[in-house]
Structures are given as C-alpha cells and as structure tokens.
Design an enzyme around this catalytic site. Structure first.
Site, PDB file in Angstrom:
ATOM      1  N   TYR A  33     -24.460 -54.606  99.638  1.00  0.00           N
ATOM      2  CA  TYR A  33     -23.382 -55.210 100.410  1.00  0.00           C
ATOM      3  C   TYR A  33     -22.034 -54.693  99.933  1.00  0.00           C
ATOM      4  CZ  TYR A  33     -22.198 -58.475  96.581  1.00  0.00           C
ATOM      5  OH  TYR A  33     -21.794 -59.031  95.391  1.00  0.00           O
ATOM      6  N   LYS A 147     -24.362 -52.340  94.037  1.00  0.00           N
ATOM      7  CA  LYS A 147     -23.921 -53.624  94.612  1.00  0.00           C
ATOM      8  C   LYS A 147     -25.069 -54.209  95.436  1.00  0.00           C
ATOM      9  CE  LYS A 147     -19.734 -55.774  96.446  1.00  0.00           C
ATOM     10  NZ  LYS A 147     -19.493 -56.768  95.396  1.00  0.00           N
ATOM     11  N   GLU A 179     -18.475 -58.398  82.408  1.00  0.00           N
ATOM     12  CA  GLU A 179     -17.510 -58.608  83.499  1.00  0.00           C
ATOM     13  C   GLU A 179     -17.589 -60.057  83.934  1.00  0.00           C
ATOM     14  OE1 GLU A 179     -18.646 -56.238  86.960  1.00  0.00           O
ATOM     15  OE2 GLU A 179     -20.734 -56.354  86.336  1.00  0.00           O
ATOM     16  N   LEU A 203     -20.500 -53.475  87.560  1.00  0.00           N
ATOM     17  CA  LEU A 203     -20.230 -52.928  88.884  1.00  0.00           C
ATOM     18  C   LEU A 203     -18.915 -52.147  88.822  1.00  0.00           C
ATOM     19  CD1 LEU A 203     -21.260 -53.166  91.910  1.00  0.00           C
ATOM     20  CD2 LEU A 203     -19.307 -54.685  92.199  1.00  0.00           C
TER      21      LEU A 203
HETATM   22  N1  PLP Z   1     -18.131 -57.180  89.330  1.00  0.00           N
HETATM   23  C1  PLP Z   1     -19.038 -57.859  90.054  1.00  0.00           C
HETATM   24  C2  PLP Z   1     -20.321 -58.270  89.414  1.00  0.00           C
HETATM   25  C3  PLP Z   1     -18.766 -58.211  91.381  1.00  0.00           C
HETATM   26  O1  PLP Z   1     -19.681 -58.896  92.102  1.00  0.00           O
HETATM   27  C4  PLP Z   1     -17.516 -57.846  91.942  1.00  0.00           C
HETATM   28  C5  PLP Z   1     -17.183 -58.189  93.320  1.00  0.00           C
HETATM   29  O2  PLP Z   1     -17.910 -58.878  93.996  1.00  0.00           O
HETATM   30  C6  PLP Z   1     -16.608 -57.134  91.151  1.00  0.00           C
HETATM   31  C7  PLP Z   1     -16.945 -56.806  89.848  1.00  0.00           C
HETATM   32  C8  PLP Z   1     -15.277 -56.704  91.690  1.00  0.00           C
HETATM   33  O3  PLP Z   1     -15.452 -55.622  92.565  1.00  0.00           O
HETATM   34  P1  PLP Z   1     -14.402 -55.301  93.708  1.00  0.00           P
HETATM   35  O4  PLP Z   1     -13.086 -55.126  93.026  1.00  0.00           O
HETATM   36  O5  PLP Z   1     -14.901 -54.032  94.299  1.00  0.00           O
HETATM   37  O6  PLP Z   1     -14.414 -56.450  94.647  1.00  0.00           O
END
Ligand code: PLP
Length: 283
Positions: A33, A147, A179, A203
């Site tokens: 996603y 993701k 994170e 991620l």
């Molecule tokens: N880390 C995780 C585990 C996430 O699920 C998300 C966003 O859903 C992020 C980091 C932040 O990613 P982004 O800045 O691309 O939204």
C-alpha cells in the site's frame, strides 16, 4: 457524507465497493500500500510515493498493472469528486483473486483499491503541542522496508501505545529504536539530527527522504545511525515524520519529558521548512 472510492477500474460509492473474499490481500496480506498526503487539493511528495510503490511491488513480485500516469489520473479524480482539500489518499495493490493456496499463479490480475480520507495535517493538536510516545518491542518481520499490508504487529503496537495514553508507538529492537509504529523516528542531540539508517529494519519513509534533504540544505548536522532508547530519553528534542503527520514534535517518551518537555526550536524550524517544501512541490 459518503465517499466515492476506486475499486478495480471503477469509481463507486463506498457503500457499494466490494472485494472478493478470495482476494489474496484478505487471505494472506499478500499486497502492498501507499498513503499520500493532500494539501490544498494537491499531492505531497508524489514521485517518492510512486517510486516506493513500484519498489514494493517488485520486491514481492506483483506485476505493475497500472502506469504512474494512470495511478495519478485515478488519484486526481478521487480528490476531485470527493472535494478533498486536506487529508490522505490510500492506495492498495494486492496480488489478486484466486482460490486459497499459499502458492500463487503468476498471471493473476492485481486488485487495486483507492480511497480518500479527510484529515487536518498541517494544523492540529499533535503538530502544535507535540505528542507522547510509548516504547514497544518491535515484533515485525525481517522485511520492514517493504510497505506490506501485513500490519498486525503495528496494529498491536499502536493500540498498546494508545491504551497507555500515548499517540504513537516507538518500536524497539535489541534496545535500539527502529522507528514509530507508522512513522519514522528522530532525536536531536547537541544540534545533530539522528535517525536510523536505511536498512531492511525500517520502512524508507518518503517524508523522511524529503526531510533529510531539507536538513542538509539548512546546514543542520545529520547522523544516520542506530540509537538506543536510553539515548532517546536523554535527547534535547525528538520528532516523528509520516505522510499522515508531516513533522510532528515528540515531547515525552514513556512518560519521561524530552528536553524541557516542550516543543524545541529545531523541530519547530523543521516543521515549517517541511510545510514550505510540501506547498512548493505539491502536484
Ligand atoms: N515507518 C512506518 C513503519 C510507516 O508505516 C510509515 C508510514 O506509514 C512511515 C515510517 C513513514 O513513511 P512516509 O513518510 O512515507 O509516510
């Protein structure tokens, strides 16, 4: 008010949207996603989200059934028909529909679902006053860089945090911060922004990628390295980023105040710098 959503080529009212019980996304979480922020009806960091979408698809061998232009056209139409000024667009692509079997046929037609959500992202209590985090053991699988829609560990982590009165989980692996439950995590110590390096353990946040460029452009020192929960407790400032929160200050972790427990000056500056970047580059 009901939304118009997109399901496999058609726009329908959300009450009429259907996916099969045999969809592999439902049966196996066999899909990926993306979440893109919308500001003033425009998309934030769109190219980054599209390239991570393609990367996630490639990583699990789902064919690219729609071009970036086709995806963009659908997203624009969703934003338009739903008159979305500020909020999020969620898109999910699964391997498709087949009778239940772990092993998949290579010629399945991927399922594509998208919908919008209204949300105040720029100005809200969290971005204004900062949020509290709760540390939780990071129980996720070994490919956190994909993701994946397999989000049970994050669901449980974030619920544990929320039940403890915190806004977000801070995921801990071997004593180190990976994170947030659905965000990238940072601390600031002696003027240096510190965040986990890009590995399979986190991620690759798209907001993170844009923000780190802005950190460098503003001549703020940056150290992409792992850091411990103890270091986080002792930080001068802390924050999280995500498409759904932009730059969000952190004022406490596990009920311990960060710095003086107020939103610090570096985070305030980064918040503004990111919003300016978002407005300037939205498409
Ligand atoms: N880390 C995780 C585990 C996430 O699920 C998300 C966003 O859903 C992020 C980091 C932040 O990613 P982004 O800045 O691309 O939204």
């Amino acid at each position: 008010m009901t939304r118009t959503v997109y399901v496999n080529g058609v726009f329908v009212d959300e009450s009429e949207a259907r996916v099969s019980i045999f969809d592999r996304g439902f049966l196996f979480a066999d899909g990926i996603y993306e979440v893109v922020a919308v500001m003033d009806g425009k998309l934030i960091d769109f190219d980054g989200h599209m390239s991570r979408l393609r990367r996630s698809l490639r990583a699990i061998g789902i064919p690219e059934s729609m071009t970036e232009d086709e995806l963009l056209a659908v997203i624009r139409q969703l934003v338009g028909v739903n008159k979305l000024d500020e909020g999020l667009v969620y898109m999910e692509i699964t391997r498709g529909v087949a009778d239940r079997d772990f092993v998949y046929a290579r010629d399945l037609e991927p399922s594509v679902v998208m919908f919008s959500q209204v949300k105040s992202l720029v100005e809200n209590q969290a971005t204004r006053e900062g949020v509290r985090l709760k540390s939780v053991e990071d129980l996720r699988w070994a490919r956190r860089d994909i993701k994946s829609v397999g989000l049970l560990a994050q669901v449980l982590a974030k619920q544990t945090a929320r039940d403890a009165g915190a806004y977000e989980a801070l995921m801990i692996k071997d004593g180190h911060v990976t994170e947030g439950g659905s965000s990238s995590a940072y601390i600031i110590k002696d003027g240096v922004v510190i965040t986990h390096p890009l590995t399979n353990d986190i991620l690759p946040g798209i907001t993170r990628a844009s923000l780190l460029k802005l950190v460098k452009a503003n001549e703020i020192s940056l150290d992409e390295r792992t850091f411990t929960l103890e270091e986080a407790y002792a930080a001068d400032e802390a924050f999280i980023t995500a498409a759904s929160t932009y730059v969000c200050p952190v004022v406490a972790i596990d009920d311990r105040p960060i710095g003086d427990g107020m939103v610090g000056p570096v985070v305030r500056k980064l918040q503004q710098v990111y919003i300016d970047h978002a407005r300037d580059t939205a498409v």
